[in-house]
Motif scaffolding. Structure first.
Motif, PDB file in Angstrom:
ATOM      1  N   ILE A 586      56.102  38.177  28.058  1.00  0.00           N
ATOM      2  CA  ILE A 586      55.372  39.323  27.506  1.00  0.00           C
ATOM      3  C   ILE A 586      55.264  39.183  25.993  1.00  0.00           C
ATOM      4  O   ILE A 586      54.192  39.370  25.403  1.00  0.00           O
ATOM      5  N   GLY A 587      56.379  38.815  25.353  1.00  0.00           N
ATOM      6  CA  GLY A 587      56.365  38.640  23.907  1.00  0.00           C
ATOM      7  C   GLY A 587      55.444  37.524  23.468  1.00  0.00           C
ATOM      8  O   GLY A 587      54.653  37.672  22.522  1.00  0.00           O
ATOM      9  N   ILE A 588      55.523  36.384  24.143  1.00  0.00           N
ATOM     10  CA  ILE A 588      54.671  35.238  23.796  1.00  0.00           C
ATOM     11  C   ILE A 588      53.205  35.575  24.043  1.00  0.00           C
ATOM     12  O   ILE A 588      52.338  35.280  23.214  1.00  0.00           O
ATOM     13  N   GLY A 589      52.923  36.201  25.189  1.00  0.00           N
ATOM     14  CA  GLY A 589      51.543  36.551  25.522  1.00  0.00           C
ATOM     15  C   GLY A 589      50.928  37.494  24.511  1.00  0.00           C
ATOM     16  O   GLY A 589      49.794  37.301  24.053  1.00  0.00           O
ATOM     17  N   ALA A 590      51.684  38.523  24.134  1.00  0.00           N
ATOM     18  CA  ALA A 590      51.183  39.483  23.150  1.00  0.00           C
ATOM     19  C   ALA A 590      50.934  38.795  21.812  1.00  0.00           C
ATOM     20  O   ALA A 590      49.914  39.050  21.143  1.00  0.00           O
ATOM     21  N   GLY A 591      51.844  37.916  21.419  1.00  0.00           N
ATOM     22  CA  GLY A 591      51.686  37.223  20.138  1.00  0.00           C
ATOM     23  C   GLY A 591      50.493  36.298  20.113  1.00  0.00           C
ATOM     24  O   GLY A 591      49.765  36.221  19.113  1.00  0.00           O
ATOM     25  N   ILE A 592      50.271  35.578  21.201  1.00  0.00           N
ATOM     26  CA  ILE A 592      49.146  34.644  21.244  1.00  0.00           C
ATOM     27  C   ILE A 592      47.812  35.382  21.276  1.00  0.00           C
ATOM     28  O   ILE A 592      46.866  35.023  20.568  1.00  0.00           O
ATOM     29  N   ILE A 593      47.718  36.441  22.077  1.00  0.00           N
ATOM     30  CA  ILE A 593      46.473  37.214  22.177  1.00  0.00           C
ATOM     31  C   ILE A 593      46.261  38.081  20.934  1.00  0.00           C
ATOM     32  O   ILE A 593      45.125  38.324  20.518  1.00  0.00           O
ATOM     33  N   GLY A 594      47.372  38.548  20.333  1.00  0.00           N
ATOM     34  CA  GLY A 594      47.244  39.389  19.145  1.00  0.00           C
ATOM     35  C   GLY A 594      47.066  40.865  19.448  1.00  0.00           C
ATOM     36  O   GLY A 594      46.549  41.626  18.633  1.00  0.00           O
ATOM     37  N   PHE A 595      47.501  41.272  20.640  1.00  0.00           N
ATOM     38  CA  PHE A 595      47.368  42.675  21.037  1.00  0.00           C
ATOM     39  C   PHE A 595      48.489  43.022  22.008  1.00  0.00           C
ATOM     40  O   PHE A 595      48.814  42.242  22.903  1.00  0.00           O
ATOM     41  N   TRP A 596      49.080  44.210  21.783  1.00  0.00           N
ATOM     42  CA  TRP A 596      50.089  44.698  22.720  1.00  0.00           C
ATOM     43  C   TRP A 596      49.674  46.116  23.108  1.00  0.00           C
ATOM     44  O   TRP A 596      48.835  46.313  23.962  1.00  0.00           O
ATOM     45  N   PHE A 597      50.232  47.117  22.427  1.00  0.00           N
ATOM     46  CA  PHE A 597      49.728  48.485  22.606  1.00  0.00           C
ATOM     47  C   PHE A 597      48.610  48.777  21.602  1.00  0.00           C
ATOM     48  O   PHE A 597      47.894  49.756  21.726  1.00  0.00           O
ATOM     49  N   ARG A 598      48.523  47.925  20.601  1.00  0.00           N
ATOM     50  CA  ARG A 598      47.464  47.985  19.604  1.00  0.00           C
ATOM     51  C   ARG A 598      47.304  46.590  19.032  1.00  0.00           C
ATOM     52  O   ARG A 598      48.065  45.667  19.373  1.00  0.00           O
ATOM     53  N   LYS A 599      46.323  46.421  18.153  1.00  0.00           N
ATOM     54  CA  LYS A 599      46.123  45.134  17.509  1.00  0.00           C
ATOM     55  C   LYS A 599      47.329  44.801  16.635  1.00  0.00           C
ATOM     56  O   LYS A 599      47.868  45.667  15.949  1.00  0.00           O
ATOM     57  N   MET A 600      47.751  43.538  16.697  1.00  0.00           N
ATOM     58  CA  MET A 600      48.937  43.123  15.948  1.00  0.00           C
ATOM     59  C   MET A 600      48.511  42.399  14.671  1.00  0.00           C
ATOM     60  O   MET A 600      47.548  41.627  14.674  1.00  0.00           O
ATOM     61  N   VAL A 601      49.261  42.638  13.582  1.00  0.00           N
ATOM     62  CA  VAL A 601      49.019  41.893  12.345  1.00  0.00           C
ATOM     63  C   VAL A 601      49.735  40.553  12.455  1.00  0.00           C
ATOM     64  O   VAL A 601      50.576  40.350  13.338  1.00  0.00           O
ATOM     65  N   TRP A 602      49.450  39.644  11.544  1.00  0.00           N
ATOM     66  CA  TRP A 602      49.884  38.253  11.700  1.00  0.00           C
ATOM     67  C   TRP A 602      51.401  38.098  11.821  1.00  0.00           C
ATOM     68  O   TRP A 602      51.899  37.320  12.635  1.00  0.00           O
ATOM     69  N   TYR A 603      52.175  38.863  11.002  1.00  0.00           N
ATOM     70  CA  TYR A 603      53.633  38.695  11.052  1.00  0.00           C
ATOM     71  C   TYR A 603      54.217  39.280  12.337  1.00  0.00           C
ATOM     72  O   TYR A 603      55.236  38.797  12.845  1.00  0.00           O
ATOM     73  N   GLU A 604      53.558  40.316  12.902  1.00  0.00           N
ATOM     74  CA  GLU A 604      54.006  40.854  14.183  1.00  0.00           C
ATOM     75  C   GLU A 604      53.806  39.834  15.301  1.00  0.00           C
ATOM     76  O   GLU A 604      54.645  39.714  16.208  1.00  0.00           O
ATOM     77  N   ARG A 605      52.713  39.112  15.218  1.00  0.00           N
ATOM     78  CA  ARG A 605      52.451  38.077  16.230  1.00  0.00           C
ATOM     79  C   ARG A 605      53.526  36.994  16.171  1.00  0.00           C
ATOM     80  O   ARG A 605      54.021  36.529  17.210  1.00  0.00           O
ATOM     81  N   ILE A 606      53.886  36.572  14.968  1.00  0.00           N
ATOM     82  CA  ILE A 606      54.906  35.524  14.809  1.00  0.00           C
ATOM     83  C   ILE A 606      56.249  36.001  15.348  1.00  0.00           C
ATOM     84  O   ILE A 606      56.939  35.294  16.092  1.00  0.00           O
ATOM     85  N   ILE A 607      56.652  37.233  14.968  1.00  0.00           N
ATOM     86  CA  ILE A 607      57.937  37.779  15.440  1.00  0.00           C
ATOM     87  C   ILE A 607      57.943  37.894  16.962  1.00  0.00           C
ATOM     88  O   ILE A 607      58.938  37.577  17.625  1.00  0.00           O
ATOM     89  N   SER A 608      56.806  38.338  17.525  1.00  0.00           N
ATOM     90  CA  SER A 608      56.702  38.504  18.975  1.00  0.00           C
ATOM     91  C   SER A 608      56.859  37.162  19.694  1.00  0.00           C
ATOM     92  O   SER A 608      57.567  37.068  20.709  1.00  0.00           O
ATOM     93  N   ILE A 609      56.216  36.124  19.173  1.00  0.00           N
ATOM     94  CA  ILE A 609      56.324  34.794  19.792  1.00  0.00           C
ATOM     95  C   ILE A 609      57.745  34.255  19.674  1.00  0.00           C
ATOM     96  O   ILE A 609      58.301  33.690  20.640  1.00  0.00           O
ATOM     97  N   ILE A 610      58.370  34.431  18.494  1.00  0.00           N
ATOM     98  CA  ILE A 610      59.753  33.970  18.308  1.00  0.00           C
ATOM     99  C   ILE A 610      60.690  34.692  19.275  1.00  0.00           C
ATOM    100  O   ILE A 610      61.557  34.077  19.912  1.00  0.00           O
ATOM    101  N   ALA A 611      60.500  36.005  19.402  1.00  0.00           N
ATOM    102  CA  ALA A 611      61.329  36.778  20.345  1.00  0.00           C
ATOM    103  C   ALA A 611      61.170  36.250  21.762  1.00  0.00           C
ATOM    104  O   ALA A 611      62.150  36.088  22.505  1.00  0.00           O
TER     105      ALA A 611
END
Length: 652
Positions: A586-611
């Protein structure tokens, strides 16, 4: 009543054109008249012979394999033209008739001469040498026609390596095989063409291809689409989720990524496009899902049956081991398509666009043969017996309702279709036998394994990385079966040398051989999907690789933690591993797509993928850190989901 426009599909003619363009196995002649009937009878006789051999198990192994090879070679020369782009595909060239007749003789040589061959114990007569040489050459040419040039070139290079051993550089040098010894190994022993790969083709694979052909005749392919629509159609981005679910089911009866793409994708890709998915993304969803069909138990790709012989464990153990990785693979694609649908704001299907659920669930009995396979394999029955009883079960189940009932004509066509599908597999496994024979006689496998471990400085992760690259490169244009044979004899031993269990090592190369079908620049499944979607092929391949990111992570997981393959594990630990892996996806998918519950900014995407990566790494501290990061991102997303213009999509 469903809206017909939403369910428009490509015509059979359009599907066939795409298949012929991207799948060598489908580029066959359409011969009519007396010769067409001869081919039809030949295919039917091939299936009848294989069924007789499997039921009685009275035919000696070398005779079985020789006849299997003779059938395959002769039919390939009649059905596959020398050039795929030949102008006339309704006639057979005179030289192909000659090659087909010679192939019949090659197949008959062992049955006729078996006593003399056995009594001579490796001493070849002039006739033996001529037949063996022709057998090798015809196998290579048949493989080129039915499977493709890459595997043919690899087999030729291995033959040259065996012959020119003393001239090889460094640690690759060996004593070399004289021409007579080489032909003897390739055609008159169980270490060459008539070896383990062809044996698997003549037993397990052939019967399961027949099982798939009979299932198709019941109409189960269309039923998979209808069932997927009923389950996933109304969800956010429903058509993409339909493609994932349908392709996973199609994978139980199809061992070809390209065939799966065209069959299922002709229905799902146009539907995705009409509801707003980009061409490349629509094609990528189908390509990645269809490729995963080969890792989907209970009936996986042909290479899985080779694993039975190479590792020496029951097929059910392999299917059981593949279950959780397959679940994670398809979950990863599902998660990413869900986020993409929410990012773009795509809806699910309406009630008018959905099939009648009552009618769909009334046909659920069509899945009984697949359930029967699972039960039989779990019971410990042999793979051959399981396949035979499943074919019988398919015929019985089809008789429940008139519209699915298999008549004599359907069964004959099923036998012919199954044999036709088996031709390319037989050619690929015969050429794979050449590779195995060379590796066995020259010790190349151990040499390369030691070289690979040395190159990686005995570091497991680095060895895995090099093995992954090897599998991906070899898989670019080679069928999964041949790819697995090569990597399992060359690359897998390198991993095993570092203490990894045999099953984990073989599953590792098996996975990456399959993923090669969607990895640019070749990416045959992605190219086939682009042929359906009208999208750009390389972009489709890149998107498919992103969607299938789980396939690039999961093999490392089950090597580092074999418990994921249900090897020496406990239920609580297995549940925890699946939970953290799924959460990580879920974390990797959200980070790669750039959207979770809302659009993600670049550092949120990186943190999400790392998590996500930390959660997927099977180690206690990484799970804790990953879970903390994941929950932090989840809380942040939920608290800010209604801010700005990016709102939570409805029906999530």
């Amino acid at each position: 009543m469903a809206d017909k426009n939403i369910h428009e599909t490509l015509s059979e003619e359009e599907q066939q054109k795409i298949l012929e363009k991207y799948d060598p196995e489908s580029a066959t002649r359409k011969v009519k008249g007396p010769l067409g009937w001869i081919i039809f009878i030949g295919l039917l006789a091939f299936s009848v012979f294989q069924l007789y051999a499997s039921i009685t198990q009275a035919i000696p192994r070398q005779i079985l394999l020789s006849v299997h090879l003779g059938f395959a070679l002769s039919l390939i020369f009649l059905l596959f033209p020398a050039r795929r782009k030949t102008r006339r595909k309704d006639t057979v060239a005179w030289y192909d008739l000659i090659l087909a007749l010679i192939s019949v003789g090659i197949g008959a040589y062992w049955p006729i001469m078996i006593d003399d061959i056995v009594n001579r114990v490796g001493t070849l007569t002039t006739l033996d040498l001529a037949v063996g040489t022709l057998g090798v050459l015809l196998t290579l040419e048949a493989t080129r026609r039915a499977v493709g040039l890459p595997i043919t070139i690899i087999a030729i290079l291995f033959l040259l390596y065996a012959y020119y051993g003393p001239s090889m550089p460094g640690f690759l040098a060996h004593r070399g095989l004289e021409f007579e010894s080489l032909i003897n190994t390739m055609f008159f022993t169980s270490e060459g063409i008539l070896g383990t790969p062809l044996y698997v083709s003549a037993t397990f694979i052939f019967l399961f291809l027949l099982f798939g052909a009979f299932l198709v005749k019941t109409g189960v392919g269309q039923y998979f689409n209808d069932l997927a629509l009923s389950i996933a159609g109304k969800r956010v981005g429903g058509p993409a989720k339909v493609a994932i679910f349908s392709s996973a089911l199609q994978g139980t009866i199809s061992g070809s990524s390209v065939a799966n793409v065209v069959t299922s994708g002709s229905f799902t890709i146009p539907m995705m496009k009409r509801l707003g998915y980009r061409k490349e993304f629509a094609g990528a969803v189908e390509a990645s899902a269809s490729t995963g069909g080969q890792i989907m138990p209970p009936v996986m790709g042909a290479a899985a049956f080779l694993m039975v012989e190479f590792i020496g464990i029951p097929y059910w153990e392999i299917a059981k081991a593949a279950a959780i990785p397959a679940l994670l693979y398809f979950s990863g694609i599902w998660i990413m398509t869900h986020f993409e649908a929410r990012r773009v704001g795509l809806r699910g299907l309406t009630d008018d666009e959905m099939p009648d659920r009552k009618e769909v669930y009334q046909k659920i009995y069509l899945l009984l043969p697949i359930l029967l396979v699972i039960v039989l394999l779990m019971s410990g029955i042999s793979v051959m017996r399981a396949a035979l009883w499943s074919i019988v079960g398919t015929i019985v189940v089809s008789a429940i309702k008139k519209e699915t009932r298999l008549g004599l004509k359907d069964m004959i066509e099923g036998l012919v279709d199954g044999a036709r599908t088996a031709l390319a597999v037989a050619a690929a496994t015969a050429s794979a036998g050449i590779i195995v024979g060379v590796v066995t006689k020259t010790g190349l496998g151990l040499k390369l394994a030691n070289g690979l471990v040395g190159l990686a400085n005995e570091q497991l992760l680095l060895t895995l990385f090099f093995t992954m690259l090897t599998s991906l490169v070899l898989g670019m244009g080679s069928p999964t079966t041949a790819n697995y044979v090569i990597t399992s004899t060359i690359a897998a031993p390198a991993i095993i040398l570092l203490g990894v269990p045999d099953l984990s090592a073989h599953m590792f190369v098996f996975y990456f051989g399959i993923v090669a079908d969607i990895t640019p620049p070749v990416a045959l499944a992605a190219f086939a999907a682009s042929g359906v979607s009208g999208g750009e092929p390389i972009r489709t391949g890149v998107n498919a690789s992103k969607l299938a990111i789980a396939a690039f992570i999961i093999p490392y997981m089950f090597v580092l933690s074999p418990e994921l393959l249900m090897i020496d594990t406990t239920i609580p630990y297995l549940i925890w591993m699946v939970f953290t892996a799924f959460t990580g996806m879920i974390g990797i998918g959200a980070g790669i797509i750039g959207f979770w519950f809302r659009k993600m900014v670049w550092y949120e995407r990186i943190i999400s993928i790392i998590a996500g990566l930390l959660l997927m790494y099977p180690e206690g501290m990484s799970d804790v850190i990953g879970l903390v990061l994941f929950l932090t991102m989840l809380a942040t997303q939920m608290m800010t989901k209604n801010k700005g213009k990016y709102k939570l999509a409805e029906n999530g």
